[in-house]
Design a protein around this motif. Structure first.
Motif, PDB file in Angstrom:
ATOM      1  N   ASN A 169      77.330   9.281  24.888  1.00  0.00           N
ATOM      2  CA  ASN A 169      78.431   8.383  24.541  1.00  0.00           C
ATOM      3  C   ASN A 169      78.215   6.961  25.037  1.00  0.00           C
ATOM      4  O   ASN A 169      78.745   6.012  24.449  1.00  0.00           O
ATOM      5  CB  ASN A 169      79.743   8.935  25.081  1.00  0.00           C
ATOM      6  CG  ASN A 169      80.259  10.099  24.258  1.00  0.00           C
ATOM      7  OD1 ASN A 169      79.860  10.287  23.115  1.00  0.00           O
ATOM      8  ND2 ASN A 169      81.145  10.900  24.840  1.00  0.00           N
ATOM      9  N   ARG A 170      77.467   6.803  26.136  1.00  0.00           N
ATOM     10  CA  ARG A 170      77.207   5.425  26.579  1.00  0.00           C
ATOM     11  C   ARG A 170      76.405   4.674  25.514  1.00  0.00           C
ATOM     12  O   ARG A 170      76.614   3.485  25.283  1.00  0.00           O
ATOM     13  CB  ARG A 170      76.500   5.415  27.936  1.00  0.00           C
ATOM     14  CG  ARG A 170      75.062   5.858  27.906  1.00  0.00           C
ATOM     15  CD  ARG A 170      74.378   5.643  29.258  1.00  0.00           C
ATOM     16  NE  ARG A 170      74.886   6.550  30.262  1.00  0.00           N
ATOM     17  CZ  ARG A 170      75.360   6.156  31.442  1.00  0.00           C
ATOM     18  NH1 ARG A 170      75.416   4.873  31.741  1.00  0.00           N
ATOM     19  NH2 ARG A 170      75.778   7.035  32.324  1.00  0.00           N
ATOM     20  N   TRP A 171      75.477   5.372  24.844  1.00  0.00           N
ATOM     21  CA  TRP A 171      74.691   4.731  23.787  1.00  0.00           C
ATOM     22  C   TRP A 171      75.522   4.562  22.519  1.00  0.00           C
ATOM     23  O   TRP A 171      75.388   3.551  21.811  1.00  0.00           O
ATOM     24  CB  TRP A 171      73.432   5.535  23.505  1.00  0.00           C
ATOM     25  CG  TRP A 171      72.528   5.602  24.695  1.00  0.00           C
ATOM     26  CD1 TRP A 171      72.363   6.648  25.564  1.00  0.00           C
ATOM     27  CD2 TRP A 171      71.703   4.543  25.196  1.00  0.00           C
ATOM     28  NE1 TRP A 171      71.487   6.315  26.555  1.00  0.00           N
ATOM     29  CE2 TRP A 171      71.055   5.028  26.354  1.00  0.00           C
ATOM     30  CE3 TRP A 171      71.441   3.245  24.770  1.00  0.00           C
ATOM     31  CZ2 TRP A 171      70.159   4.251  27.092  1.00  0.00           C
ATOM     32  CZ3 TRP A 171      70.559   2.458  25.493  1.00  0.00           C
ATOM     33  CH2 TRP A 171      69.931   2.969  26.645  1.00  0.00           C
ATOM     34  N   ALA A 226      79.373   2.899  17.587  1.00  0.00           N
ATOM     35  CA  ALA A 226      79.393   4.013  16.640  1.00  0.00           C
ATOM     36  C   ALA A 226      80.827   4.426  16.348  1.00  0.00           C
ATOM     37  O   ALA A 226      81.719   4.274  17.193  1.00  0.00           O
ATOM     38  CB  ALA A 226      78.615   5.196  17.210  1.00  0.00           C
ATOM     39  N   PRO A 227      81.080   4.987  15.181  1.00  0.00           N
ATOM     40  CA  PRO A 227      82.430   5.398  14.814  1.00  0.00           C
ATOM     41  C   PRO A 227      82.872   6.712  15.461  1.00  0.00           C
ATOM     42  O   PRO A 227      83.992   7.145  15.236  1.00  0.00           O
ATOM     43  CB  PRO A 227      82.358   5.536  13.296  1.00  0.00           C
ATOM     44  CG  PRO A 227      80.930   5.827  13.020  1.00  0.00           C
ATOM     45  CD  PRO A 227      80.147   5.080  14.052  1.00  0.00           C
ATOM     46  N   ILE A 228      82.001   7.358  16.244  1.00  0.00           N
ATOM     47  CA  ILE A 228      82.383   8.614  16.891  1.00  0.00           C
ATOM     48  C   ILE A 228      81.963   8.606  18.353  1.00  0.00           C
ATOM     49  O   ILE A 228      81.133   7.792  18.778  1.00  0.00           O
ATOM     50  CB  ILE A 228      81.745   9.845  16.201  1.00  0.00           C
ATOM     51  CG1 ILE A 228      80.215   9.744  16.228  1.00  0.00           C
ATOM     52  CG2 ILE A 228      82.255  10.007  14.777  1.00  0.00           C
ATOM     53  CD1 ILE A 228      79.516  10.994  15.704  1.00  0.00           C
ATOM     54  N   ARG A 229      82.565   9.518  19.136  1.00  0.00           N
ATOM     55  CA  ARG A 229      82.111   9.881  20.471  1.00  0.00           C
ATOM     56  C   ARG A 229      81.988  11.397  20.487  1.00  0.00           C
ATOM     57  O   ARG A 229      82.773  12.094  19.840  1.00  0.00           O
ATOM     58  CB  ARG A 229      83.074   9.411  21.559  1.00  0.00           C
ATOM     59  CG  ARG A 229      83.307   7.917  21.593  1.00  0.00           C
ATOM     60  CD  ARG A 229      82.064   7.136  22.060  1.00  0.00           C
ATOM     61  NE  ARG A 229      82.366   5.715  22.120  1.00  0.00           N
ATOM     62  CZ  ARG A 229      82.210   4.859  21.120  1.00  0.00           C
ATOM     63  NH1 ARG A 229      81.743   5.298  19.964  1.00  0.00           N
ATOM     64  NH2 ARG A 229      82.515   3.589  21.250  1.00  0.00           N
ATOM     65  N   LEU A 230      81.016  11.899  21.217  1.00  0.00           N
ATOM     66  CA  LEU A 230      80.732  13.327  21.207  1.00  0.00           C
ATOM     67  C   LEU A 230      81.501  14.070  22.296  1.00  0.00           C
ATOM     68  O   LEU A 230      81.758  13.529  23.375  1.00  0.00           O
ATOM     69  CB  LEU A 230      79.239  13.567  21.405  1.00  0.00           C
ATOM     70  CG  LEU A 230      78.321  13.132  20.264  1.00  0.00           C
ATOM     71  CD1 LEU A 230      76.867  13.368  20.633  1.00  0.00           C
ATOM     72  CD2 LEU A 230      78.674  13.851  18.980  1.00  0.00           C
ATOM     73  N   GLN A 231      81.834  15.312  21.984  1.00  0.00           N
ATOM     74  CA  GLN A 231      82.394  16.243  22.958  1.00  0.00           C
ATOM     75  C   GLN A 231      81.370  17.363  23.140  1.00  0.00           C
ATOM     76  O   GLN A 231      80.926  17.974  22.172  1.00  0.00           O
ATOM     77  CB  GLN A 231      83.712  16.832  22.445  1.00  0.00           C
ATOM     78  CG  GLN A 231      84.773  15.799  22.097  1.00  0.00           C
ATOM     79  CD  GLN A 231      85.277  15.063  23.334  1.00  0.00           C
ATOM     80  OE1 GLN A 231      85.439  15.644  24.404  1.00  0.00           O
ATOM     81  NE2 GLN A 231      85.536  13.765  23.175  1.00  0.00           N
ATOM     82  N   GLY A 232      80.986  17.636  24.394  1.00  0.00           N
ATOM     83  CA  GLY A 232      80.057  18.713  24.657  1.00  0.00           C
ATOM     84  C   GLY A 232      80.755  20.063  24.662  1.00  0.00           C
ATOM     85  O   GLY A 232      81.981  20.148  24.787  1.00  0.00           O
ATOM     86  N   THR A 233      79.973  21.134  24.533  1.00  0.00           N
ATOM     87  CA  THR A 233      80.517  22.481  24.603  1.00  0.00           C
ATOM     88  C   THR A 233      80.713  22.867  26.060  1.00  0.00           C
ATOM     89  O   THR A 233      79.741  22.892  26.828  1.00  0.00           O
ATOM     90  CB  THR A 233      79.563  23.480  23.915  1.00  0.00           C
ATOM     91  OG1 THR A 233      79.461  23.135  22.532  1.00  0.00           O
ATOM     92  CG2 THR A 233      80.071  24.905  24.046  1.00  0.00           C
ATOM     93  N   ASP A 272      78.440   1.564  30.313  1.00  0.00           N
ATOM     94  CA  ASP A 272      79.617   2.392  30.543  1.00  0.00           C
ATOM     95  C   ASP A 272      79.929   3.182  29.284  1.00  0.00           C
ATOM     96  O   ASP A 272      80.076   2.607  28.212  1.00  0.00           O
ATOM     97  CB  ASP A 272      80.801   1.490  30.905  1.00  0.00           C
ATOM     98  CG  ASP A 272      82.014   2.280  31.370  1.00  0.00           C
ATOM     99  OD1 ASP A 272      82.145   3.459  30.977  1.00  0.00           O
ATOM    100  OD2 ASP A 272      82.828   1.727  32.125  1.00  0.00           O
ATOM    101  N   PRO A 273      80.029   4.516  29.386  1.00  0.00           N
ATOM    102  CA  PRO A 273      80.272   5.306  28.176  1.00  0.00           C
ATOM    103  C   PRO A 273      81.636   5.097  27.567  1.00  0.00           C
ATOM    104  O   PRO A 273      81.887   5.520  26.444  1.00  0.00           O
ATOM    105  CB  PRO A 273      80.102   6.752  28.667  1.00  0.00           C
ATOM    106  CG  PRO A 273      80.377   6.700  30.123  1.00  0.00           C
ATOM    107  CD  PRO A 273      79.879   5.364  30.577  1.00  0.00           C
ATOM    108  N   GLY A 274      82.551   4.441  28.239  1.00  0.00           N
ATOM    109  CA  GLY A 274      83.865   4.171  27.653  1.00  0.00           C
ATOM    110  C   GLY A 274      84.815   5.328  27.830  1.00  0.00           C
ATOM    111  O   GLY A 274      84.481   6.377  28.361  1.00  0.00           O
ATOM    112  N   ASP A 275      86.047   5.145  27.396  1.00  0.00           N
ATOM    113  CA  ASP A 275      87.096   6.137  27.574  1.00  0.00           C
ATOM    114  C   ASP A 275      87.438   6.805  26.261  1.00  0.00           C
ATOM    115  O   ASP A 275      87.857   6.157  25.314  1.00  0.00           O
ATOM    116  CB  ASP A 275      88.367   5.477  28.141  1.00  0.00           C
ATOM    117  CG  ASP A 275      88.117   4.854  29.502  1.00  0.00           C
ATOM    118  OD1 ASP A 275      87.350   5.454  30.269  1.00  0.00           O
ATOM    119  OD2 ASP A 275      88.660   3.774  29.778  1.00  0.00           O
ATOM    120  N   GLY A 276      87.228   8.127  26.216  1.00  0.00           N
ATOM    121  CA  GLY A 276      87.725   8.909  25.101  1.00  0.00           C
ATOM    122  C   GLY A 276      86.959   8.708  23.816  1.00  0.00           C
ATOM    123  O   GLY A 276      86.032   7.915  23.720  1.00  0.00           O
ATOM    124  N   PRO A 277      87.362   9.433  22.801  1.00  0.00           N
ATOM    125  CA  PRO A 277      86.664   9.380  21.515  1.00  0.00           C
ATOM    126  C   PRO A 277      86.941   8.082  20.768  1.00  0.00           C
ATOM    127  O   PRO A 277      87.977   7.443  20.959  1.00  0.00           O
ATOM    128  CB  PRO A 277      87.239  10.585  20.764  1.00  0.00           C
ATOM    129  CG  PRO A 277      88.590  10.790  21.356  1.00  0.00           C
ATOM    130  CD  PRO A 277      88.466  10.412  22.802  1.00  0.00           C
TER     131      PRO A 277
END
Length: 547
Positions: A294-296, A302-309, A504-509
């Motif tokens: 998500n930091r990248w 990007a229009p999305i942020r990832l959620q891991g399993t 900084d990966p930022g906050d949330g999706p």
């Protein structure tokens, strides 16, 4: 155990027990069934193919799945229902146009300078542009690459930007001089290619794809599914979007993995006129790696942020014995291979060692006082000239490791290392460039040090070097690299991002759709010879990545 495959034209039965679709997948199916055109942003490991199969299974209409390459199309035929025809763009073009040129497709290869001579480029021809001498061999290579780049485009005529940028002639003024010389020969080559029976230019698959596109073809289907849309060449984009008058259009891909802009590919997703939806739940890795990714994603907007399993415990930190080492460049891969072989490790290189051997052989020519035909080094007259360029010219800094390793070890050491490479099935560790790692995954991955950016010339008030502005294509490549791991990631050569405020990966999706189109980068010239495309493979996969 050997995998059982269905017979020709058959479909494997759908599995009886499938995991319940996520809310994002349900939303995609609902949007598809409403008949809307759709752009589906699918992050790394989020089940892109599974979702497309869900769309197809929800609808009995005639569908076309346009695959990225032949192997993906073959695999897709086993997964999609029978009402969906799975092919590459090249296979569609071959059936309509290319079959008429079948005899020319079988022509033997020959050096580009021989083709150039047949087009009127004299063997003793030399043109001076700036400090460089452009020989007949360099000009012939340039002309044939110009034709290929024209075939990747949606243009109906040749333009100066179709002419590749050569090492040592990066200046716009010099490039225009080169274009003025090369374009008349390129038009002559294209005219030669129109003859289905004979000609002097070797006919390739991209040629009939371009001819097919220029004819404004109609693809007979009720809906089209375009895979890997973030790396679509303009020629395929135009054919795809021209079908909207009679077909529902669905494109799927990951805009953050758009890493082939330097060879003509274009991310067509973020400004596509259709519903923008996303898949953000990654089934490949856990939350820790999702945060790293998500930091990248934040850097490239990007229009999305990832959620891991949550059930996958992916560790971030040093890995002593990784399954794969990912490099930025071919030269970086060569350095890793030499080190591993010196430690008696069995090493595989994704894509094989031909590119490394070609670089070493080109270096040997220059060291022997001969000019080389290698496209990266074709303008250099001597090894000393290359040394100077790599040391002092900012455009040549990525060649400096090549110069250093050959000066230190010699050409034979590299050629011997290539000969000692193992098949992946027998290797202890696999080395790959990040470009060739796309679509792959390994349990543990280490990022090589050649991702470290060159220091900036600017300093702060205390004399400390200021970080360079991040190149978006480089950041997207970093995202591809870190998302290849399932269980362990050693950020290694990307660890410097932790010291930057923009890391900084930022906050949330992120929202499902970007607020504005991404910054478009101009083509970055490749540092490696282009390979001839595999039959019916998609144009966007035809060139090698950076040296």
């Amino acid at each position: 155990m050997t995998e059982s495959r269905p017979g020709h034209g058959q479909r494997l039965p759908a599995p009886r027990h499938r995991p319940a679709p996520t809310r994002e997948q349900e939303a995609a199916v609902a949007a598809f069934r409403s008949g809307q055109n759709l752009a589906l942003q699918a992050g790394a490991g989020t089940g892109k193919t599974t979702t497309l199969v869900m769309l197809a299974q929800s609808d009995r209409r005639r569908g076309r799945y346009v695959a990225y390459n032949t192997s993906i199309a073959t695999d897709a035929r086993r997964k999609f229902p029978a009402n969906v025809n799975c092919k590459t763009a090249h296979s569609l073009a071959f059936a309509a146009v290319g079959n008429r040129y079948a005899e020319r497709l079988n022509a033997p290869r020959q050096p580009s300078w021989k083709t150039g001579e047949a087009l009127g480029i004299a063997v003793n021809m030399t043109v001076r542009i700036g400090d460089r001498k452009v020989t007949n061999k360099a000009l012939s290579y340039t002309v044939l690459r110009t034709v290929k780049r024209f075939c990747y485009s949606a243009d109906t005529d040749f333009r100066p930007y179709h002419v590749p940028v050569l090492r040592g002639l990066e200046d716009q003024h010099f490039h225009l001089q080169l274009a003025n010389i090369a374009l008349p020969y390129a038009r002559r080559a294209w005219e030669d290619l129109q003859n289905p029976d004979e000609g002097v230019v070797r006919f390739e698959h991209d040629h009939y794809l371009k001819m097919w596109a220029l004819g404004k073809p109609k693809i007979h289907a009720d809906y089209l599914l375009l895979d890997e849309a973030q790396d679509t060449n303009p020629v395929i984009e135009e054919v795809f979007t021209n079908q909207r008058t009679h077909a529902q259009l669905v494109m799927v891909g990951d805009s953050a993995q758009a890493i082939y802009g330097w060879r003509g590919a274009r991310d067509v997703m973020t400004d596509f006129d259709g519903d923008q939806l996303s898949l953000s739940q990654s089934f490949r890795f856990g939350p820790a790696l999702a945060e790293e990714a998500n930091r990248w994603l934040a850097i490239v907007e990007a229009p999305i942020r990832l959620q891991g399993t949550p059930d996958i415990d992916t560790l971030i930190g040093p890995v002593a014995d990784p399954d794969a080492i990912l490099c930025r460049t071919n030269v970086g891969a060569m350095m890793e291979i030499l080190d591993l072989l010196n430690n008696n490790r069995r090493v595989a290189l994704v894509g094989g060692g031909d590119a490394l051997a070609a670089l070493a052989s080109a270096a040997a020519d220059l060291k022997a006082g001969r000019r080389t035909t290698h496209p990266e080094l074709v303008l250099f007259q001597s090894w000393g000239e290359l040394q100077e360029y790599a040391t002092y010219d900012p455009s040549g800094q990525d060649l400096l490791p090549l110069v250093d390793v050959i000066d230190e070890h010699g050409v034979e050491v590299i050629l011997d290392a290539v000969h000692r490479l193992s098949p992946e099935t027998q290797a202890e560790v696999t080395v790959s460039t990040a470009h060739k790692a796309k679509g792959r995954e390994w349990p543990s991955v280490r990022i090589a040090p050649d991702f470290e950016p060159a220091p900036s010339d600017e300093v702060d008030e205390e004399g400390n070097s200021l970080p360079k502005e991040l190149n978006l294509e480089e950041a997207r490549l970093a995202y591809v690299a870190v998302t290849r791991a399932r269980r362990q990631l050693d950020p290694g050569g990307l660890g410097w991002i932790n010291d930057r405020p923009d890391g900084d990966p930022g906050d949330g999706p992120a929202p499902n759709a970007p607020s504005s189109p991404w910054e478009r980068l101009g083509p970055i010239p490749p540092a490696g010879a282009a390979r001839c495309p595999h039959e019916h493979s998609r144009s966007a996969h035809h060139a090698t990545e950076g040296t």
